[in-house]
Design an enzyme around this catalytic site. Structure first.
Site, PDB file in Angstrom:
ATOM      1  CB  SER A 163      -0.926  -0.105   1.416  1.00  0.00           C
ATOM      2  OG  SER A 163      -1.555   1.419   1.190  1.00  0.00           O
ATOM      3  CE1 TYR A 200      -4.382  -2.369   5.175  1.00  0.00           C
ATOM      4  CE2 TYR A 200      -3.348   0.108   4.560  1.00  0.00           C
ATOM      5  CZ  TYR A 200      -3.711  -1.400   3.919  1.00  0.00           C
ATOM      6  OH  TYR A 200      -4.603  -1.558   3.068  1.00  0.00           O
TER       7      TYR A 200
HETATM    8  N1  LIG Z   1      -9.348   0.111  -0.900  1.00  0.00           N
HETATM    9  C1  LIG Z   1      -7.875   0.745  -1.300  1.00  0.00           C
HETATM   10  O1  LIG Z   1      -7.976   1.543  -0.899  1.00  0.00           O
HETATM   11  C2  LIG Z   1      -6.972  -0.042  -0.893  1.00  0.00           C
HETATM   12  C3  LIG Z   1      -5.801   0.508  -0.560  1.00  0.00           C
HETATM   13  C4  LIG Z   1      -4.329   0.100  -0.850  1.00  0.00           C
HETATM   14  C5  LIG Z   1      -4.063  -1.341  -0.851  1.00  0.00           C
HETATM   15  N2  LIG Z   1      -5.417  -2.245  -0.016  1.00  0.00           N
HETATM   16  C6  LIG Z   1      -5.308  -3.477  -0.460  1.00  0.00           C
HETATM   17  O2  LIG Z   1      -5.424  -4.137  -1.773  1.00  0.00           O
HETATM   18  C7  LIG Z   1      -5.916  -5.272  -0.787  1.00  0.00           C
HETATM   19  C8  LIG Z   1      -7.704  -5.574  -1.636  1.00  0.00           C
HETATM   20  O3  LIG Z   1      -7.770  -4.321  -0.704  1.00  0.00           O
HETATM   21  P1  LIG Z   1      -9.780  -4.120  -1.110  1.00  0.00           P
HETATM   22  O4  LIG Z   1     -10.013  -2.488  -1.102  1.00  0.00           O
HETATM   23  O5  LIG Z   1     -10.114  -4.946  -1.818  1.00  0.00           O
HETATM   24  O6  LIG Z   1     -10.484  -4.653  -0.188  1.00  0.00           O
HETATM   25  P2  LIG Z   1     -12.053  -5.517   0.451  1.00  0.00           P
HETATM   26  O7  LIG Z   1     -12.032  -6.123   2.002  1.00  0.00           O
HETATM   27  O8  LIG Z   1     -12.601  -5.298  -0.522  1.00  0.00           O
HETATM   28  O9  LIG Z   1     -11.493  -7.938   0.340  1.00  0.00           O
HETATM   29  C9  LIG Z   1     -10.368  -7.898   0.777  1.00  0.00           C
HETATM   30  C10 LIG Z   1     -11.168  -9.408   1.103  1.00  0.00           C
HETATM   31  O10 LIG Z   1     -10.283 -10.378   1.281  1.00  0.00           O
HETATM   32  C11 LIG Z   1     -10.514 -11.309   2.101  1.00  0.00           C
HETATM   33  N3  LIG Z   1     -10.212 -11.965   3.762  1.00  0.00           N
HETATM   34  C12 LIG Z   1      -9.580 -10.549   4.755  1.00  0.00           C
HETATM   35  N4  LIG Z   1      -9.537 -11.373   5.642  1.00  0.00           N
HETATM   36  C13 LIG Z   1      -9.065 -12.693   4.954  1.00  0.00           C
HETATM   37  C14 LIG Z   1      -8.385 -14.234   5.348  1.00  0.00           C
HETATM   38  N5  LIG Z   1      -7.761 -14.081   6.690  1.00  0.00           N
HETATM   39  N6  LIG Z   1      -8.494 -15.228   4.644  1.00  0.00           N
HETATM   40  C15 LIG Z   1      -8.519 -14.620   2.851  1.00  0.00           C
HETATM   41  N7  LIG Z   1      -9.089 -13.660   3.274  1.00  0.00           N
HETATM   42  C16 LIG Z   1      -9.462 -12.431   3.141  1.00  0.00           C
HETATM   43  C17 LIG Z   1     -11.708 -10.456   2.484  1.00  0.00           C
HETATM   44  O11 LIG Z   1     -13.672 -11.282   2.486  1.00  0.00           O
HETATM   45  C18 LIG Z   1     -11.900  -9.970   1.965  1.00  0.00           C
HETATM   46  O12 LIG Z   1     -12.887  -9.978   0.156  1.00  0.00           O
HETATM   47  C19 LIG Z   1      -5.799  -5.522   1.040  1.00  0.00           C
HETATM   48  O13 LIG Z   1      -4.106  -6.117   0.606  1.00  0.00           O
HETATM   49  C20 LIG Z   1      -5.716  -4.397   0.982  1.00  0.00           C
HETATM   50  O14 LIG Z   1      -4.551  -4.130   1.880  1.00  0.00           O
HETATM   51  C21 LIG Z   1      -6.503  -1.445  -0.629  1.00  0.00           C
END
Ligand SMILES: NC(=O)c1ccc[n+]([C@@H]2O[C@H](COP(=O)([O-])OP(=O)(O)OC[C@H]3O[C@@H](n4cnc5c(N)ncnc54)[C@H](O)[C@@H]3O)[C@@H](O)[C@H]2O)c1
Length: 264
Positions: free
Chosen positions: A140, A153
């Site tokens: 991130s 985080y």
């Molecule tokens: N959305 C943002 O702004 C953003 C920014 C930077 C990084 N990210 C990263 O991108 C990735 C995806 O995030 P997102 O925005 O799609 O979030 P999201 O919450 O929509 O999706 C995350 C998914 O991970 C799954 N998950 C959580 N715990 C789990 C576990 N123990 N085992 C298996 N699956 C699990 C959840 O069920 C969910 O479907 C993450 O690593 C997040 O940190 C997101």
């Protein structure tokens, strides 16, 4: 099609970003395993999209082993692993319990470690006949610079960045490329809960006002969509990226390039 004949597994594959990656991989001709806690992931429902759902809690080593046994039995090899499962706790260190801290590391860091570790034998099979296999981790921009109220985080994402470089050094000689995507703000359930959560610093603002404030602070005056992220993931997964490894790819609409504007 950029991924014709390749097999991919995406953790968090039913989350906001994960679904966009799965959909793009399917359009590019890959056989895709979507691994998540539930078939719906972070959204309320899921329509059949042609991906194969695998129940995988990334914190559980036995789940990682079972998932790779399934992929091995059905596909014989793995060409692409995307570690997109993640959680975000919106607290300072003082507000964070040890349990919350450990859970953040269990999902974001241990999950990347365990899934990658047990995928390696199948990825080595994928990295044959002149094509490389590809692991894409999720860091991130918070692994470089901090948003207030996201201490655990930020720490987990910094760890994923370091792990990405270490894995790239160790497994490059085997034909396995390892990169991390480092998004800024992307419109997913995780971002929506950031807007509604205690850590957003919202101070009485409506969600619309908060969203506009976030857009305004970006040089591009917008935040990202899951498809923006899937575009780069797709390229890193493809053979076009054969020389790309060990890097942290920031996709944030220019957010981390600027100093904060003075309000005169
Ligand atoms: N959305 C943002 O702004 C953003 C920014 C930077 C990084 N990210 C990263 O991108 C990735 C995806 O995030 P997102 O925005 O799609 O979030 P999201 O919450 O929509 O999706 C995350 C998914 O991970 C799954 N998950 C959580 N715990 C789990 C576990 N123990 N085992 C298996 N699956 C699990 C959840 O069920 C969910 O479907 C993450 O690593 C997040 O940190 C997101």
């Amino acid at each position: 099609m950029m991924l014709d004949g390749k097999t991919a597994l995406v953790t968090g594959g039913r989350g906001g970003i994960g679904r966009a990656i799965v959909a793009r991989f399917l359009r590019e001709g890959a056989l895709v395993y979507a691994a998540d806690l539930t078939p719906e992931g972070s959204l309320s429902a899921h329509d059949d999209d042609g991906s194969i759902f695998v129940k995988l809690d990334v914190t559980q080593e036995a789940d990682a082993i079972a998932a790779m046994e399934q992929v091995g039995a059905e596909a014989g090899q793995l060409d692409i692993l995307v570690n997109a499962a993640g959680i975000e706790i919106e607290k300072t260190i003082e507000q964070t319990t040890l349990e919350e801290w450990n859970q953040s590391f269990a999902v974001n860091v241990n999950g990347t470690f365990l899934t990658s570790k047990h995928a390696l034998p199948l990825l080595r099979k994928g990295a044959t006949s002149g094509t490389s296999a590809s692991i894409i981790n999720f860091g991130s921009y918070d692994g470089f610079i901090a948003d207030p109220g996201l201490a655990a985080y930020c720490a987990t994402k910094g760890a994923v960045h370091a792990l990405t470089r270490a894995m790239a050094c160790d497994h490059g000689p085997e034909g396995i490329r390892v990169n991390a995507i480092c998004p800024g703000y992307v419109d997913t359930p995780m971002l929506q809960s950031f807007f509604t959560g205690d850590g957003s610093g919202g101070g009485g603002k409506t969600i619309d006002q908060l969203q506009q404030a976030v857009r305004d602070v970006h040089p591009m005056r917008t935040y990202g969509t899951p498809d923006d992220i899937a575009n780069l993931v797709n390229w890193l997964a493809s053979d076009e990226a054969r020389y790309a490894s060990g890097q942290l790819w920031v996709l944030d609409g220019g957010l981390s390039a600027q100093v904060q504007q003075m309000k005169l």
